[in-house]
Design an enzyme around this catalytic site. Structure first.
Site, mmCIF file in Angstrom:
data_model
loop_
_atom_site.group_PDB
_atom_site.id
_atom_site.type_symbol
_atom_site.label_atom_id
_atom_site.label_comp_id
_atom_site.label_asym_id
_atom_site.label_seq_id
_atom_site.Cartn_x
_atom_site.Cartn_y
_atom_site.Cartn_z
ATOM 1 N N GLU A 1 0.087 -26.593 6.767
ATOM 2 C CA GLU A 1 -0.896 -27.781 6.655
ATOM 3 C C GLU A 1 -1.921 -27.435 5.826
ATOM 4 O O GLU A 1 -2.840 -28.510 5.624
ATOM 5 C CB GLU A 1 -1.285 -28.282 8.131
ATOM 6 N N GLU B 1 13.025 -43.220 16.309
ATOM 7 C CA GLU B 1 13.386 -44.008 17.190
ATOM 8 C C GLU B 1 13.585 -45.443 16.806
ATOM 9 O O GLU B 1 13.883 -46.531 17.502
ATOM 10 C CB GLU B 1 12.287 -43.789 18.401
#
Length: 296
Positions: A112, A81
C-alpha cells in the site's frame, strides 16, 4: 496521528481483556450500533456518488474500486457480487487491491506504500476519463489509494474518496468525499471492525443505488439477476410467477420461451408479445422493466 479517530484508544474497551465472553459480545455490539448512524450522517455525499456512478455506467463508463488490505478486499467483494445480482458484465464494476489478488487472502507487506503502483494497476485495466474511481482507505492516508485518486483526476475521471476519518488526505485528491466517522475501534487501530463495517455499508449502497437507477430492480425485486445456480434459478422462477400471476411451472415454461431472461419473460407475458418484441420494448425503455410494462 492524534486526529485519526480510527487509531485512537476506545475508553469503553480499555479493559476488554478482563471481560467475560458475554461482556465482550455486548461491548462489540454496542460499538457496532454506532456504525449505521455514522453512515447515515454521510447520506448526501453518498447519494451524490450514487447519481454520478449511475450516470457514468449509463454512458458506458465503469465503476472501479481501489484499496489496500481490508478496504481493498471489501471493494473486490462488492464488485464481484454485481454480476450474479444484477447481470452486469464483470468489467462494469472492478475491484483493485494493492498487491494484486494474492492480497485477498494474505497480507502483502508494503503493497500500500507505493502510489505509482496504483497508476500502473489502473493503466492495466485501461482506466479512462469516462470511468469513476472510488478510492477506499479507512485511515484516509494510504499512498496507493491517494496515487490512484490523483491519477483519476489528472485524466478527467471522477474521483470519490471513502475514509473513516475527517480531514483526511483523501479529501485533497478527490472530487467527492464520503467520511463516515465511526470512532475508535474496540481493538485500537483494527479497522476491519467498525470502519470495515461502515465501508461495506457504503459500498453496498453505492452499487445497489446505482443499479436501481439503471433499472436493475422492479420495486425491491432483483429482476436482472443471472440464474447461475439452483438457488437463483428458483428465485428467477418465483419472481416471474409473482409479477405475472402464473404458477411456478408456467413461469418456468415462460422463461424457457424467453431464453431464461427474467425481464423479457415478464414483458412478453404482460404485454402479450413475443420474446423478441419484449426485448425491443425493454431496449426502448433503457432496460427499465416498469417503463416497458407501462409504455403506451
Amino acid at each position: 496521528m492524534s486526529r485519526m479517530t480510527t487509531e485512537a484508544r476506545n475508553p469503553a474497551s480499555e479493559k476488554i481483556d478482563t471481560l467475560s465472553p458475554l461482556e465482550i459480545v455486548r461491548l462489540m455490539n454496542a460499538e457496532d450500533a454506532r456504525v449505521a448512524e455514522a453512515v447515515g450522517r454521510e447520506a448526501e455525499p453518498i447519494a451524490q456518488a450514487v447519481e454520478v456512478i449511475a450516470n457514468r455506467l449509463r454512458s458506458g463508463g465503469r465503476l472501479i474500486y481501489i484499496g489496500a488490505g481490508t478496504s481493498g478486499r471489501l471493494g473486490v467483494l462488492d464488485a464481484s457480487e454485481c454480476p450474479p445480482t444484477f447481470s452486469t458484465p464483470p468489467e462494469m464494476v472492478v475491484g483493485l487491491i494493492a498487491g494484486g489478488y494474492g492480497a485477498l487472502t494474505r497480507a502483502v507487506e508494503g503493497a500500500e506504500d507505493h502510489p505509482g503502483v496504483a497508476i500502473e494497476d489502473l493503466k492495466k485495466i485501461n482506466f479512462v476519463a469516462a470511468d469513476v474511481l472510488v478510492g477506499i482507505a479507512t485511515s484516509g492516508r494510504t499512498p496507493y489509494v491517494i496515487g490512484g485518486l490523483k491519477h483519476a483526476r489528472e485524466i478527467g475521471a471522477f474521483a470519490i474518496g471513502l475514509a473513516c476519518n475527517d480531514g483526511s488526505a483523501l479529501a485533497d485528491v478527490c472530487d467527492l468525499m464520503i467520511a463516515p466517522v465511526v470512532g475508535p475501534e474496540v481493538i485500537s487501530g483494527s479497522t476491519r471492525l467498525k470502519a470495515g463495517t461502515a465501508t461495506k455499508l457504503v459500498l453496498n449502497t453505492l452499487t445497489t443505488g446505482a443499479m436501481v437507477l439503471l433499472g436493475k430492480t422492479y420495486g425491491n425485486l432483483m429482476v436482472d439477476l443471472k440464474a447461475t445456480n439452483t438457488k437463483l434459478v428458483i428465485r428467477t422462477r418465483r419472481i416471474v410467477a409473482e409479477l405475472t400471476g402464473l404458477s411456478e411451472d408456467e413461469a418456468e415454461q415462460q422463461l424457457a420461451r424467453c431464453g431464461g431472461e427474467l425481464k423479457t419473460a415478464v414483458v412478453a407475458y404482460r404485454r402479450g408479445v413475443s420474446a423478441q418484441e419484449a426485448r425491443q420494448l425493454l431496449s426502448n425503455a433503457g432496460g427499465q422493466l416498469r417503463v416497458a410494462l407501462e409504455a403506451g
